[in-house]
Scaffold this motif. Structure first.
Motif, PDB file in Angstrom:
ATOM      1  N   ARG A  32       3.597   3.152  -7.434  1.00  0.00           N
ATOM      2  CA  ARG A  32       2.245   2.591  -7.384  1.00  0.00           C
ATOM      3  C   ARG A  32       1.172   3.668  -7.377  1.00  0.00           C
ATOM      4  O   ARG A  32      -0.007   3.372  -7.502  1.00  0.00           O
ATOM      5  CB  ARG A  32       2.064   1.699  -6.145  1.00  0.00           C
ATOM      6  CG  ARG A  32       3.082   0.616  -5.945  1.00  0.00           C
ATOM      7  CD  ARG A  32       3.444  -0.292  -7.122  1.00  0.00           C
ATOM      8  NE  ARG A  32       2.341  -0.853  -7.849  1.00  0.00           N
ATOM      9  CZ  ARG A  32       2.318  -0.960  -9.188  1.00  0.00           C
ATOM     10  NH1 ARG A  32       3.324  -0.562  -9.916  1.00  0.00           N
ATOM     11  NH2 ARG A  32       1.278  -1.478  -9.795  1.00  0.00           N
ATOM     12  N   ASP A  39      -7.083   2.522 -10.195  1.00  0.00           N
ATOM     13  CA  ASP A  39      -8.017   1.630  -9.502  1.00  0.00           C
ATOM     14  C   ASP A  39      -9.147   2.401  -8.829  1.00  0.00           C
ATOM     15  O   ASP A  39     -10.305   1.972  -8.854  1.00  0.00           O
ATOM     16  CB  ASP A  39      -7.277   0.765  -8.486  1.00  0.00           C
ATOM     17  CG  ASP A  39      -6.351  -0.243  -9.154  1.00  0.00           C
ATOM     18  OD1 ASP A  39      -6.531  -0.528 -10.348  1.00  0.00           O
ATOM     19  OD2 ASP A  39      -5.437  -0.729  -8.457  1.00  0.00           O
ATOM     20  N   ASP A  88       4.402  -5.855  -2.253  1.00  0.00           N
ATOM     21  CA  ASP A  88       3.588  -5.516  -3.422  1.00  0.00           C
ATOM     22  C   ASP A  88       3.899  -6.442  -4.594  1.00  0.00           C
ATOM     23  O   ASP A  88       2.994  -6.931  -5.264  1.00  0.00           O
ATOM     24  CB  ASP A  88       3.841  -4.070  -3.858  1.00  0.00           C
ATOM     25  CG  ASP A  88       3.361  -3.038  -2.846  1.00  0.00           C
ATOM     26  OD1 ASP A  88       2.612  -3.410  -1.921  1.00  0.00           O
ATOM     27  OD2 ASP A  88       3.748  -1.868  -2.986  1.00  0.00           O
ATOM     28  N   GLY A  92       1.470  -9.270  -4.171  1.00  0.00           N
ATOM     29  CA  GLY A  92       0.524  -8.754  -5.143  1.00  0.00           C
ATOM     30  C   GLY A  92       0.242  -9.725  -6.262  1.00  0.00           C
ATOM     31  O   GLY A  92      -0.894  -9.844  -6.728  1.00  0.00           O
ATOM     32  N   SER A  93       1.267 -10.453  -6.690  1.00  0.00           N
ATOM     33  CA  SER A  93       1.031 -11.404  -7.765  1.00  0.00           C
ATOM     34  C   SER A  93       0.101 -12.528  -7.310  1.00  0.00           C
ATOM     35  O   SER A  93      -0.598 -13.126  -8.115  1.00  0.00           O
ATOM     36  CB  SER A  93       2.358 -11.963  -8.285  1.00  0.00           C
ATOM     37  OG  SER A  93       3.039 -12.667  -7.282  1.00  0.00           O
ATOM     38  N   GLN A  95      -2.253 -11.908  -4.829  1.00  0.00           N
ATOM     39  CA  GLN A  95      -3.479 -11.238  -4.399  1.00  0.00           C
ATOM     40  C   GLN A  95      -4.348 -10.770  -5.565  1.00  0.00           C
ATOM     41  O   GLN A  95      -5.549 -10.611  -5.415  1.00  0.00           O
ATOM     42  CB  GLN A  95      -3.139 -10.017  -3.537  1.00  0.00           C
ATOM     43  CG  GLN A  95      -2.426 -10.333  -2.266  1.00  0.00           C
ATOM     44  CD  GLN A  95      -3.388 -10.772  -1.182  1.00  0.00           C
ATOM     45  OE1 GLN A  95      -4.571 -10.512  -1.268  1.00  0.00           O
ATOM     46  NE2 GLN A  95      -2.876 -11.428  -0.183  1.00  0.00           N
ATOM     47  N   GLY A  96      -3.744 -10.538  -6.717  1.00  0.00           N
ATOM     48  CA  GLY A  96      -4.477  -9.972  -7.844  1.00  0.00           C
ATOM     49  C   GLY A  96      -5.693 -10.779  -8.256  1.00  0.00           C
ATOM     50  O   GLY A  96      -6.799 -10.242  -8.377  1.00  0.00           O
ATOM     51  N   THR A  99      -8.548 -11.027  -5.569  1.00  0.00           N
ATOM     52  CA  THR A  99      -9.175  -9.717  -5.424  1.00  0.00           C
ATOM     53  C   THR A  99     -10.112  -9.465  -6.597  1.00  0.00           C
ATOM     54  O   THR A  99     -11.245  -9.012  -6.419  1.00  0.00           O
ATOM     55  CB  THR A  99      -8.118  -8.605  -5.327  1.00  0.00           C
ATOM     56  OG1 THR A  99      -7.270  -8.873  -4.224  1.00  0.00           O
ATOM     57  CG2 THR A  99      -8.749  -7.233  -5.174  1.00  0.00           C
ATOM     58  N   ASP A 108      -7.454  -7.724 -13.425  1.00  0.00           N
ATOM     59  CA  ASP A 108      -6.783  -7.417 -12.159  1.00  0.00           C
ATOM     60  C   ASP A 108      -6.729  -5.908 -11.968  1.00  0.00           C
ATOM     61  O   ASP A 108      -6.712  -5.144 -12.937  1.00  0.00           O
ATOM     62  CB  ASP A 108      -5.351  -7.966 -12.149  1.00  0.00           C
ATOM     63  CG  ASP A 108      -5.286  -9.465 -11.964  1.00  0.00           C
ATOM     64  OD1 ASP A 108      -6.301 -10.071 -11.563  1.00  0.00           O
ATOM     65  OD2 ASP A 108      -4.210 -10.035 -12.224  1.00  0.00           O
ATOM     66  N   TYR A 112      -1.725  -4.319  -8.953  1.00  0.00           N
ATOM     67  CA  TYR A 112      -1.035  -5.601  -8.973  1.00  0.00           C
ATOM     68  C   TYR A 112      -0.256  -5.858 -10.256  1.00  0.00           C
ATOM     69  O   TYR A 112       0.344  -6.916 -10.419  1.00  0.00           O
ATOM     70  CB  TYR A 112      -2.020  -6.738  -8.734  1.00  0.00           C
ATOM     71  CG  TYR A 112      -2.685  -6.658  -7.386  1.00  0.00           C
ATOM     72  CD1 TYR A 112      -1.929  -6.734  -6.218  1.00  0.00           C
ATOM     73  CD2 TYR A 112      -4.051  -6.508  -7.262  1.00  0.00           C
ATOM     74  CE1 TYR A 112      -2.529  -6.654  -4.977  1.00  0.00           C
ATOM     75  CE2 TYR A 112      -4.657  -6.431  -6.013  1.00  0.00           C
ATOM     76  CZ  TYR A 112      -3.890  -6.506  -4.880  1.00  0.00           C
ATOM     77  OH  TYR A 112      -4.478  -6.427  -3.648  1.00  0.00           O
ATOM     78  N   ASN A 113      -0.274  -4.929 -11.182  1.00  0.00           N
ATOM     79  CA  ASN A 113       0.447  -5.094 -12.444  1.00  0.00           C
ATOM     80  C   ASN A 113       1.683  -4.211 -12.466  1.00  0.00           C
ATOM     81  O   ASN A 113       1.591  -3.005 -12.267  1.00  0.00           O
ATOM     82  CB  ASN A 113      -0.474  -4.751 -13.624  1.00  0.00           C
ATOM     83  CG  ASN A 113      -1.595  -5.741 -13.758  1.00  0.00           C
ATOM     84  OD1 ASN A 113      -1.384  -6.939 -13.696  1.00  0.00           O
ATOM     85  ND2 ASN A 113      -2.813  -5.247 -13.912  1.00  0.00           N
ATOM     86  N   GLU A 119       8.704  -7.719 -13.690  1.00  0.00           N
ATOM     87  CA  GLU A 119       8.289  -9.119 -13.597  1.00  0.00           C
ATOM     88  C   GLU A 119       9.447 -10.043 -13.975  1.00  0.00           C
ATOM     89  O   GLU A 119       9.672 -11.060 -13.332  1.00  0.00           O
ATOM     90  CB  GLU A 119       7.083  -9.386 -14.505  1.00  0.00           C
ATOM     91  CG  GLU A 119       5.809  -8.712 -14.026  1.00  0.00           C
ATOM     92  CD  GLU A 119       5.302  -9.247 -12.707  1.00  0.00           C
ATOM     93  OE1 GLU A 119       5.490 -10.441 -12.410  1.00  0.00           O
ATOM     94  OE2 GLU A 119       4.716  -8.459 -11.944  1.00  0.00           O
TER      95      GLU A 119
END
Length: 124
Positions: A32, A39, A88, A92-93, A95-96, A99, A108, A112-113, A119
């Motif tokens: 990450r 970001d 995460d 994360g999927s 939260q993206g 957010t 996003d 988060y990707n 995936e």
């Protein structure tokens, strides 16, 4: 944290064998750091700016503890690895999107990707 896992992965000792094998298998897909740096740049923060990215006291203590455990009993990090990265991936999927909306972004955050193969495996 990833630096501690990378250091462990390059070790050839019996200590941390389980953690080393897990990181060797999944580490490249779960990293990450680059996403976080992307970001930060989105918000005009240079990830290499030591002042802008100076960790809080609590974050520094967390980082020190990860490094300590990675040296002393690395397989204890398996539980942390599992919790951290699954949070995460799955959290994360969810939260993206909120957010992105809260921050008024057009996309996003990179954090988060995950790569497509991650995936796909997440759904398996």
């Amino acid at each position: 944290m990833e630096e501690s896992f990378d250091h462990l992965a390059s070790s050839s000792t019996q200590e941390g064998k389980a953690m080393r094998e897990v990181w060797a298998e999944f580490g490249d897909d779960l990293r990450r750091k680059q996403a976080l740096e992307t970001d930060l740049a989105l918000f005009g923060i240079d990830p290499k700016d030591a002042v802008a990215t100076k960790p809080t006291i609590a974050t520094k203590e967390y980082m020190d503890r990860i490094q300590f455990v990675a040296r002393e009993d690395p397989d204890l990090l398996l539980g942390h690895f599992y919790t951290r990265y699954f949070a995460d991936l799955f959290g994360g999927s969810m939260q993206g999107f909120p957010t992105r909306m809260a921050l008024g972004l057009g996309k996003d955050l990179a954090f988060y990707n995950f790569p497509p193969n991650v995936e796909e495996n997440k759904r398996a």
